[in-house]
Design an enzyme around this catalytic site. Structure first.
Site, PDB file in Angstrom:
ATOM      1  N   SER A 142       0.896  -1.295  -0.036  1.00  0.00           N
ATOM      2  CA  SER A 142      -0.605  -0.030  -0.194  1.00  0.00           C
ATOM      3  C   SER A 142       1.193   1.497   0.286  1.00  0.00           C
ATOM      4  O   SER A 142       2.376   1.365   0.680  1.00  0.00           O
ATOM      5  CB  SER A 142      -0.887   0.411   1.407  1.00  0.00           C
ATOM      6  OG  SER A 142      -1.844   1.101   1.402  1.00  0.00           O
ATOM      7  N   TYR A 153      -1.638   0.348  10.316  1.00  0.00           N
ATOM      8  CA  TYR A 153      -1.187  -0.476   9.357  1.00  0.00           C
ATOM      9  C   TYR A 153      -0.393   0.184   8.415  1.00  0.00           C
ATOM     10  O   TYR A 153      -0.142  -0.933   7.698  1.00  0.00           O
ATOM     11  CB  TYR A 153      -2.873  -0.068   9.074  1.00  0.00           C
ATOM     12  CG  TYR A 153      -3.163  -0.713   7.096  1.00  0.00           C
ATOM     13  CD1 TYR A 153      -3.255  -1.650   6.819  1.00  0.00           C
ATOM     14  CD2 TYR A 153      -2.943   0.877   5.794  1.00  0.00           C
ATOM     15  CE1 TYR A 153      -3.287  -1.990   5.086  1.00  0.00           C
ATOM     16  CE2 TYR A 153      -3.006   0.009   4.898  1.00  0.00           C
ATOM     17  CZ  TYR A 153      -3.383  -0.593   4.745  1.00  0.00           C
ATOM     18  OH  TYR A 153      -3.381  -1.595   3.048  1.00  0.00           O
TER      19      TYR A 153
END
Length: 269
Positions: A142, A153
């Site tokens: 990501s 995250y």
């Protein structure tokens, strides 16, 4: 249609929906023999849809557990006799809020969701790929390794990027390629929060700030489509990328994620 994956055996994780599902559909259409894995029972519906298109085996598994990843790769070898491609697509933001609002259990859950399945599956896939002297691994990371309200995250996906680079160094001379894509904001049916609680009004504001930042960071000022993400994954998994390993490719309309920081530091240094 191009048959880039004719006869190739691929394990695709997180394949029940979104990017993983589309990767599975495209690989099946291009001749792949697939083992599709997800924790959701929806994975079996996808197998039904692919009957007559490709040879497909589906498994439900919790890939946050080391033993489950070992079980998946063993099943692929038992069914197909080899393993050519691994697509690690499990992960996703569970909560969206400033770091000081996270509890210990939430930080651990984010890292376990978005790092460990990729780490465990890479480990489980190595033995058959080393024995064959070939293999291609694509990890879905990501660009959120640089951004707001998703620190745990982002840390997990930063780990995926480091895993990709380090494993590529270790395995290149054994015929194994390891790459990653780093999706930016992507239109998906199941976007937003990935926990069961109803978000508060404040949490909705924090999430909208993530959306706004994603658009602002993209030179194209838009979200990408699932198909745009899938094209990059399929390219890196295919023989067309035979001289590419160790990279994390941003697929984010010009947002480079943490790579933009690296470029800035190298120039200023």
């Amino acid at each position: 249609m191009n048959k880039r994956f004719q006869g190739k055996v691929a394990v695709i994780t997180g394949a029940a929906q979104g990017i993983g599902r589309r990767v599975a559909e495209r690989m099946a259409a291009e001749g792949g023999r697939l083992l599709l894995v997800d924790r959701s029972e929806l994975i079996h519906e996808l197998a039904d849809e692919l009957v007559g298109v490709a040879e497909v085996l589906t498994l439900t598994a919790d890939l946050e557990q080391f033993a489950e990843c070992q079980r998946v790769m063993a099943a692929a070898l038992e069914r197909f006799g080899r393993l050519d491609i691994l697509i690690n697509n499990v992960g996703g933001t569970i909560w969206a809020k400033p770091f000081e609002h996270y509890q210990e259990r939430e930080i651990e859950a984010e890292v376990r969701r978005s790092l460990f399945p990729t780490l465990w599956c890479c480990h489980a896939a190595l033995a058959p790929m080393i024995e064959q002297g070939s293999g291609a691994i694509v990890n879905v990371s990501s660009v959120a390794t640089r951004g707001i309200h998703r620190v745990p995250y982002g840390a997990a996906k930063g780990g995926v990027n480091a895993l990709t680079a380090c494993l590529a160094f270790e395995t290149a001379e054994r015929g194994i390629r390891v790459n990653a894509t780093a999706p930016g904001g992507t239109e998906a049916r199941h976007g937003g929060f990935r926990n069961s609680a109803e978000p508060s009004e404040q949490e909705k504001v924090w999430y909208q700030q993530i959306v706004d930042q994603s658009l602002d960071s993209s030179l194209m000022k838009r979200y990408g489509s699932i198909d745009e993400q899938v094209e990059a994954i399929l390219f890196l998994a295919s023989d067309a990328a035979s001289y590419i390993t160790g990279i994390t490719l941003p697929v984010a309309g010009g947002d480079l994620g943490c790579q933009s920081c690296s470029v800035m530091f190298s120039v200023s240094g």
